[in-house]
Enzyme design. Sequence first.
Site, PDB file in Angstrom:
ATOM      1  N   ASP A 239      51.923  48.484  35.573  1.00  0.00           N
ATOM      2  CA  ASP A 239      51.203  49.528  36.299  1.00  0.00           C
ATOM      3  C   ASP A 239      51.681  50.823  37.241  1.00  0.00           C
ATOM      4  O   ASP A 239      52.978  50.936  36.156  1.00  0.00           O
ATOM      5  CB  ASP A 239      50.627  48.345  38.224  1.00  0.00           C
ATOM      6  CG  ASP A 239      49.744  48.657  38.364  1.00  0.00           C
ATOM      7  OD1 ASP A 239      48.397  49.899  37.771  1.00  0.00           O
ATOM      8  OD2 ASP A 239      49.150  47.982  38.682  1.00  0.00           O
ATOM      9  N   ASP A 297      40.155  51.501  39.659  1.00  0.00           N
ATOM     10  CA  ASP A 297      39.698  50.272  39.391  1.00  0.00           C
ATOM     11  C   ASP A 297      38.203  49.355  39.971  1.00  0.00           C
ATOM     12  O   ASP A 297      37.755  50.551  40.821  1.00  0.00           O
ATOM     13  CB  ASP A 297      40.261  49.320  41.168  1.00  0.00           C
ATOM     14  CG  ASP A 297      42.081  49.016  41.041  1.00  0.00           C
ATOM     15  OD1 ASP A 297      43.132  49.634  39.919  1.00  0.00           O
ATOM     16  OD2 ASP A 297      42.740  48.561  41.268  1.00  0.00           O
TER      17      ASP A 297
HETATM   18  C1  GLA Z   1      46.178  48.421  40.371  1.00  0.00           C
HETATM   19  C2  GLA Z   1      45.687  48.297  39.551  1.00  0.00           C
HETATM   20  C3  GLA Z   1      44.874  47.062  39.147  1.00  0.00           C
HETATM   21  C4  GLA Z   1      45.714  45.514  40.044  1.00  0.00           C
HETATM   22  C5  GLA Z   1      46.680  46.182  41.642  1.00  0.00           C
HETATM   23  C6  GLA Z   1      47.339  44.876  41.879  1.00  0.00           C
HETATM   24  O1  GLA Z   1      45.290  48.150  41.774  1.00  0.00           O
HETATM   25  O2  GLA Z   1      44.486  49.446  38.682  1.00  0.00           O
HETATM   26  O3  GLA Z   1      44.435  46.059  38.465  1.00  0.00           O
HETATM   27  O4  GLA Z   1      47.058  45.031  38.801  1.00  0.00           O
HETATM   28  O5  GLA Z   1      47.025  47.245  40.887  1.00  0.00           O
HETATM   29  O6  GLA Z   1      47.844  45.210  42.742  1.00  0.00           O
END
Ligand code: GLA
Length: 491
Positions: A239, A297
């Site tokens: 990430d 997301d």
């Molecule tokens: C980010 C990523 C998500 C998930 C969260 C975990 O938002 O885009 O897919 O992995 O972190 O904290």
Amino acid sequence: MRQKNTLVFLVALLLQLSCYAQNKNVLFEGIPAFHGAQVVGNYPNTPFIFTVPATGERPITFNIKSLPEGLSLDASTGIITGNLVTRGEYNLKVTASNAKGKAEEDLKIVIGETLCLTPAMGWNSWNVFTKTLDEKMVIEMTDAMVKSGMRDLGYEYIDMDDFWHADTRDSLGRPVPDTKKFPHGMKYLSDYIHSKGLKLGIYSCAGNMTCGRRFGGYTYEEIDAKAYAEWGMDLLKYDYCYTPPSQKTAIERYTKMGTALKHCGRSIVFSICEWGFRKPWKWGQQAGGSYWRTTPDIMDVWKFPSIGFSTLKSTLNREETLWKYAGPGHWNDPDMLIVGNYGKGLATGRGVFKGMTDLEYQTHFSLWCMFSAPLLASNDLRTMNEATATILTNAEMLAIDQDALGEQAKPIYKMGGIRVYLKHLSNGAMAVAVLNTTGSEKKFDLKASLLGLKDACIAHDVWKHADIGTLKDKLPLTLQSHETIVLTLNK
Ligand code: GLA
């Protein structure tokens, strides 16, 4: 009038039920049929594990002619394990036989520098469970992937997202899992998952902390890659929270981790997750990534006037522009699936979004397959309903996603709320998706000229599992609001 309505309703219900029954039959009855990837990449001299995905009545006996030295096959499960040291292409003839008959397929193993020669398929904990992830859940989800027949269709990764971590690293800087959540440690978990012919994924971040504020990977890249290899990991999602914003830094940090993974002694898929802000489709593969998130997301909603997150519609808008960057070993990732969450996902519902209809989830799945996207289900596999299972296990749709040519569908028409996407397939056929983005039913004539077709083609509907006509000049289609019709067109 009321009687007529009741009759229509009953007929619709029967059709629906027969469709579910058909889906079940395809998975666990009849002669064997092969699914999933027909070309598999692995690094030289690293552990190889792959389950030949096949449906049909059990028991099935698998056999492989000329299995290369270094590999062995479990004939009752189709799990191939071992280690191939020498680079090159290994062409295997696989057969699967049961009481009803026998099927044969060509499987190619490519030992070289590239993993994910077809898009990754599996499950990820995040969308539904966020921080409630633990060992018991991972094991139960593994069992559910086997029981549901998803493994037989090519789903293979069980990915743990954020929140597997202890509060701190150990005194030598090594990563440590939360012992309350993972009492037996990670190696125990990977041994279990590998015994089922599946693979285990883990999550970290290119910052000092993960997005959930657990310890991140920055400056610990080699230590972490080594630990992940010792733990038996097969995938890392990396990430980009708590990091400097520049593209240059992102490239440096991802390359550092990508390089550490390349040298850790396992074939660990590297999944880049910086949400598309720094155009990772231009540098992700170079940094060692097999795929990269293209969007923030995803939320469990068709459309919403908010910023910061993605909806299904906004994801499509971005994804359809990126077709030229996808191909074997380098895929655009429009985020995990939200199929079957109905607004209940802790990450994707957030108490705000009520979720989508099954028809919208079907559209979501259809487009991810057309886009050759990684298919990471992120619902509760233990309790999914029939409608969800029917979507996730549509073998014809999955074959489009996993097609060895690896083309991402191109948008070829966008007018009046209708969008048409075209994807060429390795057998010379094409897959076409027609989407109605409007709030009402639409009629649309799919014209042969739009697709550049000169000869008449048989149009096969991938959701109806039936041929629906011949496309010579045009094929009239009726689409419900937010429906996607997916056709394969064969001469
Ligand atoms: C980010 C990523 C998500 C998930 C969260 C975990 O938002 O885009 O897919 O992995 O972190 O904290």
